[in-house]
Structures are given as C-alpha cells and as structure tokens.
Design a protein around this motif. Sequence first.
Motif, short mmCIF file in Angstrom:
data_model
loop_
_atom_site.label_atom_id
_atom_site.label_comp_id
_atom_site.label_asym_id
_atom_site.label_seq_id
_atom_site.Cartn_x
_atom_site.Cartn_y
_atom_site.Cartn_z
N ARG A 75 0.86 -1.19 0.00
CA ARG A 75 0.00 0.00 0.00
C ARG A 75 0.89 1.23 0.00
O ARG A 75 1.90 1.27 0.70
CB ARG A 75 -0.91 0.04 1.23
CG ARG A 75 -1.80 -1.19 1.40
CD ARG A 75 -2.72 -1.01 2.58
NE ARG A 75 -3.48 -2.23 2.87
CZ ARG A 75 -4.73 -2.25 3.28
NH1 ARG A 75 -5.39 -1.12 3.45
NH2 ARG A 75 -5.34 -3.39 3.53
N SER A 76 0.51 2.22 -0.76
CA SER A 76 1.24 3.48 -0.81
C SER A 76 0.49 4.56 -0.04
O SER A 76 -0.72 4.44 0.22
CB SER A 76 1.45 3.93 -2.26
OG SER A 76 2.25 3.00 -2.96
N ASN A 77 1.22 5.61 0.34
CA ASN A 77 0.63 6.78 1.02
C ASN A 77 -0.09 6.40 2.31
O ASN A 77 -1.16 6.93 2.62
CB ASN A 77 -0.32 7.52 0.08
CG ASN A 77 0.34 7.96 -1.20
OD1 ASN A 77 1.43 8.54 -1.19
ND2 ASN A 77 -0.28 7.65 -2.34
N ASP B 248 -0.74 6.88 5.85
CA ASP B 248 -0.46 8.02 6.73
C ASP B 248 -0.47 7.62 8.20
O ASP B 248 -0.86 6.50 8.56
CB ASP B 248 -1.41 9.19 6.46
CG ASP B 248 -2.86 8.87 6.78
OD1 ASP B 248 -3.13 8.26 7.84
OD2 ASP B 248 -3.74 9.25 5.99
N ASP C 17 5.19 3.23 -1.46
CA ASP C 17 5.80 4.56 -1.47
C ASP C 17 5.16 5.50 -0.46
O ASP C 17 3.99 5.37 -0.11
CB ASP C 17 5.66 5.14 -2.89
CG ASP C 17 6.37 6.46 -3.04
OD1 ASP C 17 7.59 6.51 -2.78
OD2 ASP C 17 5.72 7.45 -3.40
N ASN C 18 5.96 6.48 0.02
CA ASN C 18 5.48 7.59 0.86
C ASN C 18 4.87 7.10 2.17
O ASN C 18 3.81 7.55 2.58
CB ASN C 18 4.47 8.44 0.08
CG ASN C 18 4.21 9.78 0.74
OD1 ASN C 18 5.08 10.35 1.39
ND2 ASN C 18 3.00 10.30 0.58
N CYS D 258 3.21 9.34 5.87
CA CYS D 258 2.81 10.71 5.56
C CYS D 258 1.72 11.16 6.52
O CYS D 258 1.26 10.41 7.37
CB CYS D 258 2.35 10.81 4.11
SG CYS D 258 0.99 9.68 3.68
N SER E 124 11.02 0.71 2.09
CA SER E 124 10.13 1.44 1.19
C SER E 124 10.96 2.28 0.24
O SER E 124 12.18 2.43 0.43
CB SER E 124 9.17 2.33 1.99
OG SER E 124 8.34 3.10 1.13
N TYR F 206 9.69 7.94 2.46
CA TYR F 206 8.98 8.16 3.71
C TYR F 206 8.74 9.66 3.88
O TYR F 206 9.48 10.48 3.34
CB TYR F 206 9.81 7.70 4.91
CG TYR F 206 10.30 6.28 4.85
CD1 TYR F 206 9.60 5.24 5.46
CD2 TYR F 206 11.49 5.97 4.18
CE1 TYR F 206 10.07 3.94 5.40
CE2 TYR F 206 11.96 4.67 4.12
CZ TYR F 206 11.24 3.65 4.73
OH TYR F 206 11.71 2.36 4.67
N ALA F 207 7.74 10.00 4.67
CA ALA F 207 7.59 11.39 5.08
C ALA F 207 8.78 11.74 5.98
O ALA F 207 9.22 10.92 6.78
CB ALA F 207 6.28 11.58 5.84
#
Length: 203
Positions: free
Chosen positions: A16-18, A20, A75-76, A79, A100, A103-104
């Motif tokens: 899974r991306s993004n 948070d 990715d990311n 966040c 990953s 990262y944030a």
Amino acid sequence: MQPYTKHESTAALMNRSNVDTDQIIPKQFLKKVERSGFGQHLFHDWRFNDDGSDNADFELNKPVFKGAKILVVGDNFGCGSSREHAPWAIADYGFNTIISTSYADIFYNNCFKNGILAIIVSQAQLDALMAEIAANEGVKFTVDLENRQVITPAGNGFTFEIDPFRQGNLLSGLDDIGLTLKHVDKIDAYEVKHKQSYPWLWA
C-alpha cells in the motif's frame, strides 16, 4: 533503546502506498505519553472488524506474517501528521525494520530516534522484494546493519545507504537521551561550576 543486531526475520508485505500516520495509529488512541502499549492499536481500522474481531482480509493478519520484524511497504510511508506515536506503535508491535522507496521526513527521522531502521530502496528493488514475498509468503530476509546489507533467499538482496551517525546510534542502542547521558560527567562539571558562579540562582 535496544541495540539493533543482525537478524533473520519473516518479511511482512503490505503493498500500500501513502499510508499516513492516522492509519498507522488512529487519533483516538493518542491518550498516553509513554511509548508502550500502542502496538495493539497499530493499523487498527484495517486490522479489526467493527465488532473487534480480526479482519481476515488485512495483510498483516495472515498467520505467516506473525512475529515479523521486517515490514515491506509502498511509497510515501508515514505521511500525514507528525505524531511520534506512529513509530512507537510500529516498534511496540514488533517491527524494527521498514523497507520502502520513500517516507515522510518527520516520520523517517522519528524512526531512527525509536530504534527502527528505515531503509530506502529503488522502485525496481522494492518490486523485486514484494514479488519474492508474494511468491513465498513467510520468507525470511536477513538484515545486517553493520555491513548495510539485506539478504534474501531468491537473491534480491542489496546494499543500502544510511547516515553513519544514525547507523552507530542504532547499533549502540542510543536514543537522544542515551546520547546525552554519554556526556554526564561534563554536564555534572558544568552544574558545579554554574552553582559556584551564580549561587543566588540555586538558593
């Protein structure tokens, strides 16, 4: 903080991306200031059904991923809001390594302050790792922080970059407090001198 040692562990896949920080540790659980106890709420809204039972469709609930120390994600990661509770929950759950492509920034920094090795890889490397896990769920990777290597059975391992200061702190198990306590003699000497120079401040 426990020193980070070379280890072989199951690699859990969460493609899974993004993702948070509110998904990592939802806001309703941010009621404590100590670092322990957050692991039971990690990914709460995905891990559990409305009645509190385990969600069988959530990746990390698969029995083959139980006890994994390595989390491979999209990715990311991390966040959203800058809550330090997110790495607290990840570490308390049992993960000490995240892999990953990005990262944030605040989450990334907080990982190292809490004993978590956050490794950055290329998209091609991540795709290869994810494919290896998907083809053989429960596969174990070896993470060698001292030599900055990840080794996998299928040969998708790599050498990763890490700031030497962060690497040394993880290997020694030093957080910000631990680093400060390394200089306790100098701190004590300063306090003595300060009391002698400004006795009225200590009255």
